[in-house]
Scaffold this active site. Structure first.
Site, PDB file in Angstrom:
ATOM      1  N   GLU A  63      -9.509  24.945  27.451  1.00  0.00           N
ATOM      2  CA  GLU A  63      -8.322  24.037  26.978  1.00  0.00           C
ATOM      3  C   GLU A  63      -8.747  22.535  27.735  1.00  0.00           C
ATOM      4  O   GLU A  63      -7.592  21.972  27.896  1.00  0.00           O
ATOM      5  CB  GLU A  63      -6.961  24.614  27.273  1.00  0.00           C
ATOM      6  CG  GLU A  63      -6.627  25.904  26.705  1.00  0.00           C
ATOM      7  CD  GLU A  63      -5.297  26.546  27.472  1.00  0.00           C
ATOM      8  OE1 GLU A  63      -4.762  25.933  27.997  1.00  0.00           O
ATOM      9  OE2 GLU A  63      -5.420  27.914  26.903  1.00  0.00           O
ATOM     10  N   GLU A  93      -8.143  35.337  22.046  1.00  0.00           N
ATOM     11  CA  GLU A  93      -6.712  35.569  22.706  1.00  0.00           C
ATOM     12  C   GLU A  93      -5.971  35.826  21.358  1.00  0.00           C
ATOM     13  O   GLU A  93      -4.612  35.665  21.462  1.00  0.00           O
ATOM     14  CB  GLU A  93      -6.236  34.472  23.375  1.00  0.00           C
ATOM     15  CG  GLU A  93      -7.111  34.023  24.508  1.00  0.00           C
ATOM     16  CD  GLU A  93      -6.908  32.926  25.740  1.00  0.00           C
ATOM     17  OE1 GLU A  93      -5.474  32.805  25.535  1.00  0.00           O
ATOM     18  OE2 GLU A  93      -7.646  32.272  26.243  1.00  0.00           O
TER      19      GLU A  93
END
Ligand code: G3I
Length: 355
Positions: A162, A267
């Site tokens: 991220e 995820e």
């Protein structure tokens, strides 16, 4: 007496058929049945995994059994984060990470490491004082200590997680502030030095939510590739909802695949209550809608070249341990298993995509 023998044989046959049925079938939340021995990972030409929680794996037998039966890859949900491994400058704590790695080895599962460098860091690191050389040393030492410890056991890592914010810029974080924009490339280089055989991933969310995020991630990845930085894969997190369009899901998977790197749907979960309705209950219509979405993702993923299919990992195992319920304080049912460890309609949708 012949009719008695006939009755006995018939009764025995009926009993055998019934007990076989019980063995092979398990009712799922949607009310239909799926053969117990038809697991996703047995049917898929790629690894199927879940993010696992060390505490549940240790203490909850039903949770452990479902991971053991249903996954051939595991990602530690939190155990390998710096917040857990190095909660103070002088503490290194590998107990949960070691536990998961040992579990995975004993049970013949691949382990994907998550995550070496992320903007979420322990409080002491937010205020850490050092010059550029001191920061570089801390950064390199952290990456190389963790990767070296699991060399030969953990075959792949989310090296940077991220790093791009929702506006498509490099996210403000301690690493960017103290090491400069090239911390990303250096993280990959340091990880590669520590374990040249490990596959190294850039992992991020939202590539299916906006073109902006998708383009920014791809620009970063392509620039790393063009500089021969050792990056081998892309993690598409895919924390999506029932409202995420098929067009955007396909765009995220297919544009990432164009890089030629390994693609990990890393995820995956599908939130069914993005409106945060506190009174919503799960029903057949929602279960079917979710099943279709899981089906679409798996079908689309299955169509990229096999050599690029690193695998699909769901974030958590069942609706009962999903981070979403905790983080958003709402009822939700994002995973292919319900809180009672039963396969949902989503599970069938996934199996059907693999036919
Ligand atoms: O273990 C402590 C406990 O001792 C304490 O009492 C409690 C009080 O808040 O906190 C517990 O720690 C929490 C931890 O989860 C374990 O439950 C943290 O507060 C909480 O922040 C942490 O949340 C995790 C989050 O990442 C932040 O690390 C979630 O479980 C985890 O699912 C989530 O995972 C992330 C991926 O790593 C990256 N992509 C997004 C994904 C979802 O947010």
């Amino acid at each position: 007496m012949r009719w008695r023998s006939w009755l006995l044989i018939s009764t025995l046959l009926i009993c055998c058929a019934c007990s076989k049925g019980n063995e092979d079938h398990q009712n799922n939340a949607a009310g239909d049945s799926i053969p117990e021995n038809a697991t996703i990972w047995q049917r898929a030409a790629f690894r199927w995994g879940a993010a696992v929680n060390a505490k549940l794996l240790r203490n909850n037998a039903a949770y452990r059994a479902i991971v053991t039966r249903e996954d051939n890859s595991v990602t530690p949900e939190n155990a390998m984060k710096i917040t857990r491994i190095r909660s103070s400058p002088d503490t290194w704590n590998f107990s949960d990470a070691d536990y998961i790695v040992n579990y995975a080895i004993e049970n013949n599962k691949r382990i994907h490491g998550h995550t070496l460098i992320w903007y979420r860091v322990p409080a002491w690191l937010e205020t850490y004082q050092a010059d550029a050389a001191g920061w570089e040393q801390l950064f390199k030492e952290y990456i190389q200590t963790v990767v070296s410890r699991y060399k030969g056991k953990v075959g792949s890592w989310d090296v940077v997680n991220e790093a791009i914010d929702d506006n498509g810029n490099l996210r403000d974080c301690v690493w960017l502030r103290n090491l400069g924009a090239d911390y990303i490339a250096r993280a990959f280089q340091y990880a590669h030095e520590a374990d040249p055989d490990a596959l190294l991933f850039y992992n991020d969310y939202g590539q299916e939510q906006s073109e902006l995020k998708r383009n920014a991630s791809l620009a970063l990845i392509n620039s790393l590739i063009s500089r021969s930085v050792p990056i081998h894969g892309i993690g598409l997190q895919m924390h999506i909802s029932k409202n995420t369009s098929e067009e955007n899901l396909a765009a995220a998977i297919n544009t990432a695949a164009k890089t030629g790197l390994q693609i990990h749907i890393s995820e995956l979960d599908i939130a069914m209550n993005p409106e945060n309705n506190p009174d919503l209950t799960y029903n057949t219509a929602l279960a079917e809608m979710q099943s279709k979405k899981y089906n679409f993702i798996v079908k689309t993923y299955n169509a990229i070249p096999e050599a690029q299919r690193f695998g699909i990992t769901t974030w958590n195992v069942t609706d009962g341990d999903s981070w979403i319920v905790d983080a958003f304080k709402r009822p939700d049912w994002p995973l292919p298993f319900d809180k009672d460890y039963k396969r949902k309609a989503a599970y069938r949708g996934i199996l059907e995509a693999l036919k």
